[in-house]
Design an enzyme around this catalytic site. Structure first.
Site, PDB file in Angstrom:
ATOM      1  CG  HIS A 174      -1.769  -1.215   1.351  1.00 17.82           C
ATOM      2  ND1 HIS A 174      -1.293  -2.457   1.727  1.00 17.82           N
ATOM      3  CD2 HIS A 174      -3.104  -1.375   1.127  1.00 17.82           C
ATOM      4  CE1 HIS A 174      -2.297  -3.323   1.735  1.00 17.82           C
ATOM      5  NE2 HIS A 174      -3.405  -2.692   1.373  1.00 17.82           N
ATOM      6  NE  ARG A 193     -22.461 -14.928  39.602  1.00 22.34           N
ATOM      7  CZ  ARG A 193     -23.442 -14.062  39.789  1.00 22.34           C
ATOM      8  NH1 ARG A 193     -23.328 -12.828  39.367  1.00 22.34           N
ATOM      9  NH2 ARG A 193     -24.563 -14.437  40.351  1.00 22.34           N
ATOM     10  CG  HIS A 204      -5.985   1.537  -0.526  1.00 29.34           C
ATOM     11  ND1 HIS A 204      -6.121   1.987   0.762  1.00 29.34           N
ATOM     12  CD2 HIS A 204      -6.059   0.172  -0.456  1.00 29.34           C
ATOM     13  CE1 HIS A 204      -6.276   0.955   1.574  1.00 29.34           C
ATOM     14  NE2 HIS A 204      -6.245  -0.154   0.857  1.00 29.34           N
ATOM     15  CD  GLU A 243     -20.049  -5.442  25.608  1.00 32.05           C
ATOM     16  OE1 GLU A 243     -20.049  -4.761  24.560  1.00 32.05           O
ATOM     17  OE2 GLU A 243     -21.007  -5.447  26.407  1.00 32.05           O
ATOM     18  CG  ASP A 253     -30.818 -12.509  31.853  1.00 35.67           C
ATOM     19  OD1 ASP A 253     -31.935 -11.983  32.069  1.00 35.67           O
ATOM     20  OD2 ASP A 253     -29.767 -12.115  32.371  1.00 35.67           O
TER      21      ASP A 253
HETATM   22  C1  LIG Z   1     -11.520  -4.302  10.094  1.00 33.65           C
HETATM   23  C2  LIG Z   1     -10.977  -4.163   8.718  1.00 33.65           C
HETATM   24  N1  LIG Z   1     -11.823  -4.159   7.683  1.00 33.65           N
HETATM   25  C3  LIG Z   1     -11.352  -4.091   6.423  1.00 33.65           C
HETATM   26  C4  LIG Z   1     -10.019  -4.011   6.180  1.00 33.65           C
HETATM   27  C5  LIG Z   1      -9.494  -3.983   4.762  1.00 33.65           C
HETATM   28  N2  LIG Z   1      -9.008  -2.628   4.445  1.00 33.65           N
HETATM   29  C6  LIG Z   1      -7.712  -2.331   4.547  1.00 33.65           C
HETATM   30  S1  LIG Z   1      -7.408  -0.708   4.206  1.00 33.65           S
HETATM   31  C7  LIG Z   1      -9.034  -0.412   3.900  1.00 33.65           C
HETATM   32  C8  LIG Z   1      -9.488   0.968   3.509  1.00 33.65           C
HETATM   33  C9  LIG Z   1      -9.028   1.942   4.491  1.00 33.65           C
HETATM   34  O1  LIG Z   1      -9.239   3.232   4.054  1.00 33.65           O
HETATM   35  P1  LIG Z   1      -8.352   4.372   4.692  1.00 33.65           P
HETATM   36  O2  LIG Z   1      -8.237   4.154   6.137  1.00 33.65           O
HETATM   37  O3  LIG Z   1      -8.936   5.641   4.239  1.00 33.65           O
HETATM   38  O4  LIG Z   1      -6.936   4.121   4.079  1.00 33.65           O
HETATM   39  P2  LIG Z   1      -6.325   4.808   2.754  1.00 33.65           P
HETATM   40  O5  LIG Z   1      -7.006   4.194   1.587  1.00 33.65           O
HETATM   41  O6  LIG Z   1      -6.583   6.241   2.865  1.00 33.65           O
HETATM   42  O7  LIG Z   1      -4.894   4.432   2.809  1.00 33.65           O
HETATM   43  C10 LIG Z   1      -9.784  -1.564   4.063  1.00 33.65           C
HETATM   44  C11 LIG Z   1     -11.241  -1.637   3.851  1.00 33.65           C
HETATM   45  C12 LIG Z   1      -9.163  -4.019   7.296  1.00 33.65           C
HETATM   46  N3  LIG Z   1      -7.849  -3.972   7.171  1.00 33.65           N
HETATM   47  N4  LIG Z   1      -9.673  -4.067   8.549  1.00 33.65           N
END
Ligand SMILES: Cc1ncc(C[n+]2csc(CCOP(=O)(O)OP(=O)(O)O)c2C)c(N)n1
Ligand SMILES: [Mg+2]
Length: 678
Positions: A43, A364, A274, A418, A476
């Site tokens: 990236h 507990r 990206h 949590e 519950d």
């Molecule tokens: C919980 C989670 N969901 C999905 C992803 C996959 N993922 C990695 S980066 C990204 C997009 C992130 O966007 P941003 O934070 O704006 O990063 P930029 O493109 O600006 O580098 C996604 C969906 C991940 N790493 N973690």
């Protein structure tokens, strides 16, 4: 001014003498492009967009000494947007950490390189936490900031006086856990937590307009954070914003306006930068525009020299801190505290007392009793609960709340958060000097699971006190009654799941969890249990994971394996079987992971490798039977609950699901008859 800088093709001047901040930042850009290109994976967008902001942070503000990544009073830096890992690898290399080497960086994302796809705290000492699952880096940073203030309250400014800086992306701020983290940090007024938001308005799918229209700063302000903005492509402006954040007593969010992939002439500002290599031609053009050496992985001498000087910037402060430590009357105590070693000297006297006054007790409650001894013995423990303090029995009498007014307190009211609690506990454990434990209902491990997974991956010593561990919670009903949770948690690597059967086992399991180098889950009952361990034993029997609690009196024909609340049922059923001449062992199995780790001879003694016709193996657990064939074999008998629970008083629910001594004994004899086992 902002528009002009963001406009892109800003001329990139290089003085022949002293490199500019932009020159330093461009070295990050070059390494990020080259490493991603070499791996053809990774990236480049984030490191290129945040290079100037990171340069400002690392050359002017962050307190660190590249020569000693573990210096306890260093500022913590967390790249929450872990996909931009080349940013941190570049920073560590440039500032002169021992690793990663340039060769490591050249092998970015390859097998064996510590420059892994995402930053892993167990790969490089300069990486504080494992990030990649978006949102959790910020939430762990909250825990680090809590640990810092707590230790500061105890040891004072002379030994503990540092900040926690985070770089977060749009994704980190969109994830639901961000809401929990912001709420916790705001309420605890963690003014030493500073988050730099890479506001590039791009995520993988394209513009953030596709999915977000909230006013992010207003959301943070509502959470009682300080916020400010800056031109993220201008190191001076970023530095000004950091100064402002440092001066404010609240936690700070700095909105850094940036351009993703800044410096890639045709692709910057687009999602194309990206998560993919830019391509040979684009990299060549970017290199030219940025004034970089045309050869890959090449950094101008004067630029590297400047970076290396930045890596030594903290040396003086480090030396002064060491002097203060040497002069401190609390030096040994402080170092022992950070070392984190705990003895189990509390256990024997506690068990001696317990065995004198055996009464039925819920595990507990037994956990709370053990905690009274533990919290008195170890000042490093910090307890808490996600708004179930009275149910989880996590607060012992002497613990004061940890609040914005009293960071010395040792009990955190996490609120109904949590996931936020679990992530904060990871940050606290990784900060060092504290041993966090926190509670909720076992069924809500599902809400915390992504952080439990990071506890396991990072081997943090976090102790999850998960009560109401079965249908035994009663009225519950199905939403609250865990069924598949135990087995699904056992499926997770590097996590120990304990389900103790009585007060003695509960104390033993606490001792094991405290001594562990990985996370533990204590699954504890709401309902009272009969004592099953009534005699003193020189060994911590739970440490074997499973042990023979009762040996067969008649010729052994059955072995019943049971956990937690079902152990007393197994014992009573075994008595009935013995009365019918069926010799029966009862094995209590508080921790399958530990049993699996025993030597073969021990496992063979407990569960001999003979056919189920010779000795029938039976498992009893008030939860999913999925996976119990591992211990009872394909032709063994698995007694459990393979559907959701029922709303009813606990005894009725147990009876309904056939979990009574009579019904269990009958099922075993019926099973034997059906299978022709006499
Ligand atoms: C919980 C989670 N969901 C999905 C992803 C996959 N993922 C990695 S980066 C990204 C997009 C992130 O966007 P941003 O934070 O704006 O990063 P930029 O493109 O600006 O580098 C996604 C969906 C991940 N790493 N973690
Ligand atoms: Mg983005």
């Amino acid at each position: 001014m902002l528009a002009r800088t963001l406009g892109g093709a800003e001329p990139l001047k290089r003085s022949s003498m002293q490199p500019t901040d932009r020159d330093l930042a461009n070295a990050i850009r070059g390494l990020a492009m080259d490493a991603v290109e070499a791996a053809n994976s990774g990236h480049p967008g984030l490191p290129m967009g945040m290079a100037d902001a990171a340069t400002a942070l690392f050359t002017r503000h962050l307190k660190f000494d590249a020569a000693d990544p573990r210096w306890p009073d260093r500022d913590r830096f967390i790249l929450s947007a872990g996909h931009g890992s080349m940013l941190i690898y570049a920073l560590l290399y440039l500032t002169g950490y021992e690793r990663p080497t340039l060769d490591d960086v050249k092998h970015f994302r390859q097998l064996g390189s510590p420059a892994a796809g995402h930053p892993e705290n167990f790969e490089l000492p300069g990486i504080e936490v494992t990030t990649g699952p978006l949102g959790q880096g910020v939430a762990m940073a909250v825990g680090m900031a809590i640990a810092e203030r707590h230790l500061n309250a105890i040891y004072g400014d002379e030994l503990v006086d540092h900040r926690t800086f985070v770089i977060a992306g749009d994704g980190d701020l969109m994830e639901g856990i961000n809401h929990e983290a912001v709420g916790l940090a705001g309420n605890l007024r963690l003014g030493r937590l500073i988050v730099l938001w890479d506001d590039n308005r791009i995520t993988i799918d394209g513009s953030t307009d596709l999915s977000r229209n909230e006013d992010v700063l207003a959301r943070y302000q509502a959470g009682q954070w300080h916020t400010c903005e800056c031109d993220g492509l201008n190191a001076d402006d970023v530095s000004r914003a950091i100064d402002e954040a440092v001066a404010d007593p609240r936690p700070s969010l700095i909105r850094c306006r940036t351009i993703i992939g800044y410096g890639a002439p045709n692709k910057q500002g687009t999602a194309a930068t990206h998560g993919a290599a830019l391509g040979k031609d684009e990299v060549a053009a970017a290199r030219k525009g940025l004034g970089l050496d045309p050869h890959e992985f090449t950094i101008a001498d004067e630029v590297l020299t400047s970076w290396r000087a930045a890596g030594k910037r903290g040396g003086v402060e480090h030396a002064l801190w060491k002097e203060r430590l040497e002069g401190s009357s609390r030096k040994d105590e402080f170092l022992a505290r950070l070392n984190g070693v705990v003895s189990d000297a509390w256990l024997k006297p506690y068990l001696d007392r317990l065995l004198h006054e055996l009464v039925p007790v819920a595990t507990r409650k037994a956990s709370e009793m053990a905690l009274e001894a533990i919290n008195a013995a170890f000042p490093a423990t910090i307890g808490g609960s996600a708004d179930l303090t009275g149910s989880n029995n996590t607060k012992t009498k002497a613990l004061e709340p940890l609040t914005a007014e009293n960071y010395a307190g040792r009990y955190i009211y996490y609120g109904i958060r949590e996931f936020g609690m679990a992530a904060a506990m990871n940050g606290m454990a990784l900060h060092g000097g504290v041993i966090p434990y926190g509670g909720t209902f076992l069924v809500f491990t599902d809400y915390a699971r992504p952080a439990i997974r990071l506890s396991a991956l990072q081997r943090t010593r976090v102790i999850y006190v998960m009560t109401h561990d079965s249908i035994g919670l009663g009225e519950d009903g199905p939403t609250h009654q865990p069924i598949e949770q135990l087995q699904s948690l056992r499926a997770m690597p590097q996590l120990d799941v304990y389900r103790p059967a009585d007060a003695v086992e509960t104390a033993e399991c606490w001792a094991l969890a405290l001594a562990s180098d990985k996370p533990s889950i204590l699954a504890l009952t709401r309902q009272n249990l009969q004592p099953v361990r009534t005699e003193a034993n020189s060994e911590n029997l739970s440490s074997r994971g499973a042990y023979r609690l009762k040996s067969s009196e008649n010729n052994r024909r059955a072995i019943i394996l049971a956990t937690g609340s079902e152990v007393e049922i197994a014992l009573a059923a075994a008595r009935q079987l013995e009365a019918q001449g069926i010799g029966t062992d009862v094995v209590s199995m508080p921790c399958t992971e530990r049993f699996d780790a025993q030597p073969w001879e021990y496992r063979e003694d407990i569960l001999p490798d003979v056919s189920n016709r010779e000795i029938l193996r039976v498992s009893i657990e008030a939860g999913s039977t999925y996976g119990w064939d591992r211990y009872v074999g394909l032709h063994g008998l698995k007694i459990g609950i393979d559907r959701f629970g029922v709303s009813a008083p606990a005894p009725d629910a147990y009876d309904y699901f056939g979990l009574t001594p009579d019904k269990v004994a009958a099922r075993i004899t019926d099973f034997m008859k059906q299978r022709g086992i006499e």
